[in-house]
Design an enzyme around this catalytic site. Structure first.
Site, mmCIF file in Angstrom:
data_model
loop_
_atom_site.group_PDB
_atom_site.id
_atom_site.type_symbol
_atom_site.label_atom_id
_atom_site.label_comp_id
_atom_site.label_asym_id
_atom_site.label_seq_id
_atom_site.Cartn_x
_atom_site.Cartn_y
_atom_site.Cartn_z
ATOM 1 N N GLY A 244 65.424 69.672 -5.389
ATOM 2 C CA GLY A 244 66.610 69.843 -6.210
ATOM 3 C C GLY A 244 66.498 69.482 -7.668
ATOM 4 N N PRO A 287 60.267 69.947 -3.317
ATOM 5 C CA PRO A 287 60.486 70.542 -4.640
ATOM 6 C C PRO A 287 60.003 71.989 -4.699
ATOM 7 C CG PRO A 287 58.518 69.206 -4.682
ATOM 8 C CD PRO A 287 59.116 69.031 -3.311
ATOM 9 N N ARG A 289 61.590 74.658 -7.663
ATOM 10 C CA ARG A 289 61.856 75.059 -9.034
ATOM 11 C C ARG A 289 61.138 74.150 -10.037
ATOM 12 N NH1 ARG A 289 66.752 77.564 -10.511
ATOM 13 N NH2 ARG A 289 67.599 76.780 -8.549
ATOM 14 N N ARG A 325 68.492 86.522 -11.103
ATOM 15 C CA ARG A 325 69.280 85.327 -11.388
ATOM 16 C C ARG A 325 70.408 85.554 -12.402
ATOM 17 N NH1 ARG A 325 67.730 81.186 -13.500
ATOM 18 N NH2 ARG A 325 68.846 79.688 -12.197
ATOM 19 N N TYR A 329 73.776 84.693 -10.669
ATOM 20 C CA TYR A 329 74.283 83.365 -10.999
ATOM 21 C C TYR A 329 74.823 83.255 -12.423
ATOM 22 C CZ TYR A 329 71.147 81.895 -7.136
ATOM 23 O OH TYR A 329 70.507 81.750 -5.942
ATOM 24 N N CYS A 355 71.016 101.398 -12.624
ATOM 25 C CA CYS A 355 72.346 101.986 -12.795
ATOM 26 C C CYS A 355 73.441 101.080 -12.263
ATOM 27 C CB CYS A 355 72.395 103.361 -12.123
ATOM 28 S SG CYS A 355 71.391 104.598 -12.960
ATOM 29 N N GLU A 356 73.600 99.940 -12.892
ATOM 30 C CA GLU A 356 74.651 98.972 -12.597
ATOM 31 C C GLU A 356 75.049 98.296 -13.904
ATOM 32 O OE1 GLU A 356 76.085 98.268 -9.719
ATOM 33 O OE2 GLU A 356 74.716 99.232 -8.269
ATOM 34 N N TYR A 383 62.253 81.733 -8.272
ATOM 35 C CA TYR A 383 63.338 82.633 -7.876
ATOM 36 C C TYR A 383 63.383 83.868 -8.765
ATOM 37 C CZ TYR A 383 64.466 78.410 -5.402
ATOM 38 O OH TYR A 383 64.371 77.293 -4.609
#
Length: 427
Positions: A244, A287, A289, A325, A329, A355-356, A383
């Site tokens: 984390g 761990p 990230r 991401r 997020y 196409c978004e 990620y």
């Protein structure tokens, strides 16, 4: 990011210009630094050693979901890492990369019977059990195989990690783990189930934590539970505090690994001295990230500049399918031109060709750029590739590992033919 620095007007990776990597391997391409990954892993391993822990009393289990490239896993295995997995596919990746299954812990709320069988056949270290139903199924599978499944119970301590709600995992409203008030009863059940051996307790409250206070609060709750279990005759041999710890995306200042581990081990040592005559307990970490996040960039090229009355768009060849991401997020990633230009900066939204309307990688960035320029999207080692997809029949990016002055292709770019090779037309 320390191993990617401005030098002679170019963003370089270990003195190997990213312009050379783009020329050789194309774009979009993920570029990782072997030195940065090694250094970040060793920050955990060395802090354990400095606190008197050996490989028998502490184990860093890298979270495979953050970046599962075989070259990354192989490097970490060579450094002595264990692995935290959440699927049988990740287990097979670890084994293919030379990792030791006996240093693997299996997390995740939805383990299937087949995944349990595979993990048991390879003798993994531990299953982090996340529900009473999973516990019963694991008991059945292990008994059918004449095997014993070593388990920890993933306890949800209801501690607020104070992070993005999508990556918070330690509250009652989250799907992960079992409520701490239910844990004692579930451990009692586990102690009497065939094919089950209780070895530990596990907790992971979320990701991208800048402060270790929530982690230490969770530790206090685990310690209290371990003491209660001891009275019941249930011995806990390892304590898994999860992962984390966050990274610097946009001038954040996360707690240093050494400071966090020093405080954690002091707390554990004082507790063991008071309650257990100093008898050690093995400590595990998960761990991800903090090991790989700032060890990688996503290299992309500007295809078109599209000025507008409301917004200016820089359309690049990377997209939300390459780096999910920001769209998922609203995550912030630093963006830099690989070659710096002299001139006036303009505010650009960095967007992809998917196409978004949600296909954006960065918003409102002041950049002096032209069509054809290379951009480096920072802090993309975690990620990034693992969350990528083939939306719009886009092949996933290439991956390159930089080792000193050498760059190695560690995953080739997918071709359209590879994407539909498994499909069939009806006769």
């Amino acid at each position: 990011m320390s191993h990617f620095s401005i030098k002679n007007g170019a963003l370089c990776a270990e003195d190997h210009p990213l312009t050379h990597i783009a020329t050789e391997f194309g774009t979009p391409t993920y570029v990782y630094s072997k030195a940065a990954i090694s250094r970040n892993y060793l920050s955990y391993a060395n802090a354990c050693l400095e606190n008197g822990r050996t490989s028998q009393t502490a184990l860093v289990c890298y979270s495979v979901k953050s970046n599962s490239n075989l070259a990354v896993l192989h490097l970490l295995s060579q450094l002595g890492s264990g692995f935290d997995i959440v699927s049988s596919g990740e287990l097979l990746r670890v084994i293919a990369a030379g990792g030791d299954p006996k240093k693997v812990i299996f997390s995740g709320v939805g383990k299937t019977g087949d995944e349990m069988r595979l993990a048991l056949s390879h003798g993994i270290a531990c299953f982090n059990v996340e529900s009473i139903s999973e516990l019963h199924r694991l008991s059945e599978v292990a008994s059918e195989m004449n095997a014993t499944a070593s388990i920890s119970l993933r306890v949800n301590p209801n501690v607020d990690a104070k992070t993005h709600p999508y990556i918070s995992t330690g509250l009652k409203e989250n799907k992960f783990g079992v409520a701490i008030e239910d844990a004692l009863d579930i451990y009692r059940i586990a102690a009497n189930l065939p094919g089950i051996s209780i070895v530990g307790i596990d907790c992971h409250i979320g990701s991208q934590l800048l402060d270790d206070a929530p982690l230490l609060e969770s530790l206090d709750k685990l310690i209290e539970l371990i003491d209660v279990l001891a009275v019941e005759g249930i011995v806990i041999h390892h304590l898994d505090i999860g992962g984390g710890i966050g990274i610097d995306y946009e001038a954040e200042v996360p707690v240093t690994v050494s400071d966090y581990l020093n405080r954690l081990f002091r707390k554990i040592d004082a507790w063991r001295a008071e309650k257990y005559q100093g008898a050690p307990i093995k400590v595990l970490f998960e761990p991800g990230r903090s090991i790989v996040g700032n060890a990688g960039v996503l290299l992309t090229r500007v295809e078109y500049l599209k000025p507008g009355s409301e917004k200016n768009f820089a359309i690049v060849d990377a997209a939300m399918n390459d780096l999910m991401r920001p769209a998922m997020y609203q995550a912030w990633h630093g963006v830099e031109p690989v070659v710096l230009r002299d001139g006036e900066e303009t505010i650009w939204d960095i967007v992809g060709p998917v196409c978004e309307s949600g296909d954006w990688l960065a918003r409102a960035r002041a950049l002096c750029i032209e069509e054809g320029d290379l951009l480096a999207i920072r802090s993309a080692g975690a990620y990034g590739m693992t969350m990528s997809s083939n939306y719009n029949t886009r092949g996933r990016a290439a991956e390159v590992m930089v080792d000193g002055n050498e760059s190695h292709l560690v995953r080739q770019r997918e071709t359209p033919e590879q994407l539909f090779a498994l499909e069939k037309i009806l006769p």
